[in-house]
Design a protein around this motif. Sequence first.
Motif, mmCIF file in Angstrom:
data_model
loop_
_atom_site.group_PDB
_atom_site.id
_atom_site.type_symbol
_atom_site.label_atom_id
_atom_site.label_comp_id
_atom_site.label_asym_id
_atom_site.label_seq_id
_atom_site.Cartn_x
_atom_site.Cartn_y
_atom_site.Cartn_z
ATOM 1 N N ASP A 68 0.869 -1.173 0.000
ATOM 2 C CA ASP A 68 0.000 0.000 0.000
ATOM 3 C C ASP A 68 0.912 1.231 0.000
ATOM 4 O O ASP A 68 1.446 1.614 1.034
ATOM 5 N N ILE A 69 1.083 1.820 -1.169
ATOM 6 C CA ILE A 69 2.062 2.882 -1.356
ATOM 7 C C ILE A 69 1.385 4.158 -1.850
ATOM 8 O O ILE A 69 0.485 4.104 -2.700
ATOM 9 N N THR A 70 1.822 5.279 -1.292
ATOM 10 C CA THR A 70 1.390 6.582 -1.797
ATOM 11 C C THR A 70 2.609 7.304 -2.365
ATOM 12 O O THR A 70 3.646 7.407 -1.693
ATOM 13 N N PHE A 71 2.456 7.775 -3.595
ATOM 14 C CA PHE A 71 3.540 8.505 -4.242
ATOM 15 C C PHE A 71 3.231 10.001 -4.211
ATOM 16 O O PHE A 71 2.140 10.431 -4.588
ATOM 17 N N LYS A 72 4.208 10.759 -3.730
ATOM 18 C CA LYS A 72 4.114 12.211 -3.700
ATOM 19 C C LYS A 72 5.325 12.772 -4.414
ATOM 20 O O LYS A 72 6.460 12.554 -3.978
ATOM 21 N N ASN A 73 5.051 13.453 -5.515
ATOM 22 C CA ASN A 73 6.124 13.974 -6.359
ATOM 23 C C ASN A 73 7.109 12.876 -6.754
ATOM 24 O O ASN A 73 8.319 13.103 -6.822
ATOM 25 N N GLY A 74 6.576 11.679 -6.999
ATOM 26 C CA GLY A 74 7.397 10.566 -7.460
ATOM 27 C C GLY A 74 8.119 9.803 -6.373
ATOM 28 O O GLY A 74 8.859 8.859 -6.660
ATOM 29 N N ILE A 75 7.918 10.173 -5.104
ATOM 30 C CA ILE A 75 8.575 9.483 -3.988
ATOM 31 C C ILE A 75 7.544 8.629 -3.268
ATOM 32 O O ILE A 75 6.441 9.091 -2.960
ATOM 33 N N GLY A 76 7.884 7.336 -2.991
ATOM 34 C CA GLY A 76 6.948 6.405 -2.386
ATOM 35 C C GLY A 76 6.975 6.425 -0.871
ATOM 36 O O GLY A 76 8.045 6.443 -0.248
ATOM 37 N N TYR A 77 5.772 6.395 -0.287
ATOM 38 C CA TYR A 77 5.627 6.329 1.165
ATOM 39 C C TYR A 77 4.787 5.107 1.497
ATOM 40 O O TYR A 77 3.710 4.919 0.926
ATOM 41 N N ASP A 78 5.284 4.268 2.431
ATOM 42 C CA ASP A 78 4.646 2.999 2.766
ATOM 43 C C ASP A 78 3.536 3.224 3.781
ATOM 44 O O ASP A 78 3.795 3.520 4.954
ATOM 45 N N ASN A 79 2.291 3.089 3.335
ATOM 46 C CA ASN A 79 1.153 3.291 4.227
ATOM 47 C C ASN A 79 1.026 2.179 5.268
ATOM 48 O O ASN A 79 0.398 2.383 6.311
ATOM 49 N N LYS A 80 1.626 1.014 5.010
ATOM 50 C CA LYS A 80 1.574 -0.095 5.967
ATOM 51 C C LYS A 80 2.659 0.041 7.037
ATOM 52 O O LYS A 80 2.703 -0.734 7.982
ATOM 53 N N ASP A 81 3.513 1.018 6.839
ATOM 54 C CA ASP A 81 4.588 1.257 7.797
ATOM 55 C C ASP A 81 4.534 2.698 8.294
ATOM 56 O O ASP A 81 5.567 3.371 8.431
ATOM 57 N N GLY A 82 3.307 3.154 8.536
ATOM 58 C CA GLY A 82 3.130 4.478 9.105
ATOM 59 C C GLY A 82 3.491 5.624 8.176
ATOM 60 O O GLY A 82 3.816 6.728 8.640
ATOM 61 N N GLY A 83 3.445 5.384 6.867
ATOM 62 C CA GLY A 83 3.771 6.438 5.917
ATOM 63 C C GLY A 83 5.250 6.695 5.783
ATOM 64 O O GLY A 83 5.659 7.773 5.331
ATOM 65 N N LYS A 84 6.052 5.720 6.163
ATOM 66 C CA LYS A 84 7.512 5.873 6.092
ATOM 67 C C LYS A 84 7.972 5.984 4.637
ATOM 68 O O LYS A 84 7.509 5.260 3.766
ATOM 69 N N GLN A 85 8.914 6.892 4.404
ATOM 70 C CA GLN A 85 9.442 7.076 3.051
ATOM 71 C C GLN A 85 10.256 5.863 2.636
ATOM 72 O O GLN A 85 10.994 5.280 3.429
ATOM 73 N N THR A 86 10.090 5.479 1.361
ATOM 74 C CA THR A 86 10.805 4.329 0.824
ATOM 75 C C THR A 86 11.634 4.756 -0.389
ATOM 76 O O THR A 86 11.612 5.921 -0.789
ATOM 77 N N THR A 87 12.345 3.821 -0.925
ATOM 78 C CA THR A 87 13.122 4.091 -2.147
ATOM 79 C C THR A 87 12.319 3.776 -3.403
ATOM 80 O O THR A 87 12.835 3.891 -4.517
ATOM 81 N N ARG A 88 11.061 3.380 -3.232
ATOM 82 C CA ARG A 88 10.238 3.015 -4.388
ATOM 83 C C ARG A 88 9.838 4.248 -5.192
ATOM 84 O O ARG A 88 9.577 5.312 -4.657
ATOM 85 N N THR A 89 9.754 4.041 -6.481
ATOM 86 C CA THR A 89 9.255 5.043 -7.422
ATOM 87 C C THR A 89 8.207 4.375 -8.306
ATOM 88 O O THR A 89 8.135 3.135 -8.356
ATOM 89 N N PRO A 90 7.383 5.145 -9.020
ATOM 90 C CA PRO A 90 6.430 4.506 -9.941
ATOM 91 C C PRO A 90 7.128 3.604 -10.948
ATOM 92 O O PRO A 90 6.589 2.565 -11.341
#
Length: 349
Positions: free
Chosen positions: A188-210
């Motif tokens: 469950d990922i939210t991308f903001k300006n191309g940067i992924g944030y893990d919604n299952k981990d409290g919105g923690k920033q990840t290295t994932r991109t689209p």
Amino acid sequence: MKKYLALMLVLAILVPFAACTKDPEGDTTTTTANNDTSSTNPNDPSGTNPTANTGDTTLDPSNTGTTVDTSTTTGVPPTDEQGNTVPTTVPPTNGPTETAAPTKEGDPPTKAPTAAPTQPPANVVPVNGSIAEIVDYYSKAANATKTSKDFSVKKHTVQTVKFVKPTIVAAFANTLLKDLDGKTLDYDITFKNGIGYDNKDGGKQTTRTPQSFLPIKDQDYMCKLPASGVKAASCVADGSNYKVVIELINETVKAVIEPPVYSSCMNSVTEDIKNVKEVKISDNAQAAYSQGKITAVVNSQGKLVSVSMHGYGYITGDVESGTVKIPLGGKVKNAELYGVFDESYNFTW
């Protein structure tokens, strides 16, 4: 008798002279149009303009000829030898006439505006369209989604890898590969300006991109599927959205090579089979891919609402021990195994 003839001769000579000495100021021409009286004598000391407009001129292009009162331009109507007024005609105008747009008093006439040509819609939905049209429509929607930088997506995958033959090896290998029997992964990922944030981990920033998260992995595109790789396709309205279903052709390649059609639009089972470390598949093994299917819902903005992908691969070839030692010498000829790949994405914009 001679006296009478002489008298008649004198009268005949005097009468014309009497006519020539007639007062010119006594001869006037009067027009009744607009109740305006004007002198036609250019030497008239009253100062009246001899070229004043004394009547209306009407042009009707539907007539074979249009009568014009030339006295409005010269002040003197043309006459024939008997002194009768001769009407002047203007030839009809060839072709249609243009009507000027209404203008304010004093403004010069302007040409009526021409309507702009109608442009085709930018994103035409191929409802009941051809395979090529539907594939192109889906590809544009998928690629537009992957190049977006702000959205949320939930991803669900199911992976299965199982040995079929030989039976003795299959029983042993499948016990070791039980983690790949229906293995599921959820994101469950939210991308903001191309940067992924893990919604299952409290919105923690990840290295994932689209580009790394959506298929095709680590590519700028999501679909480059050729129409020649599709055996059936449909596109129908689904409420305010559109549902697209695409069925892929079957293809057979070496197991270590990505299948051209399947790998152009989904993360194929080849990736899963390559990741099996417990056993190694020989380079001569063949992979037959079938059951390829894409089901997508596209919104009115031309982006994906959801998409699911399914693929099946059947591998035939030699296998040998990897991290797990295979009995009977650690190598098996003509082994058979299969992989099933299911992946789905749901987007929120």
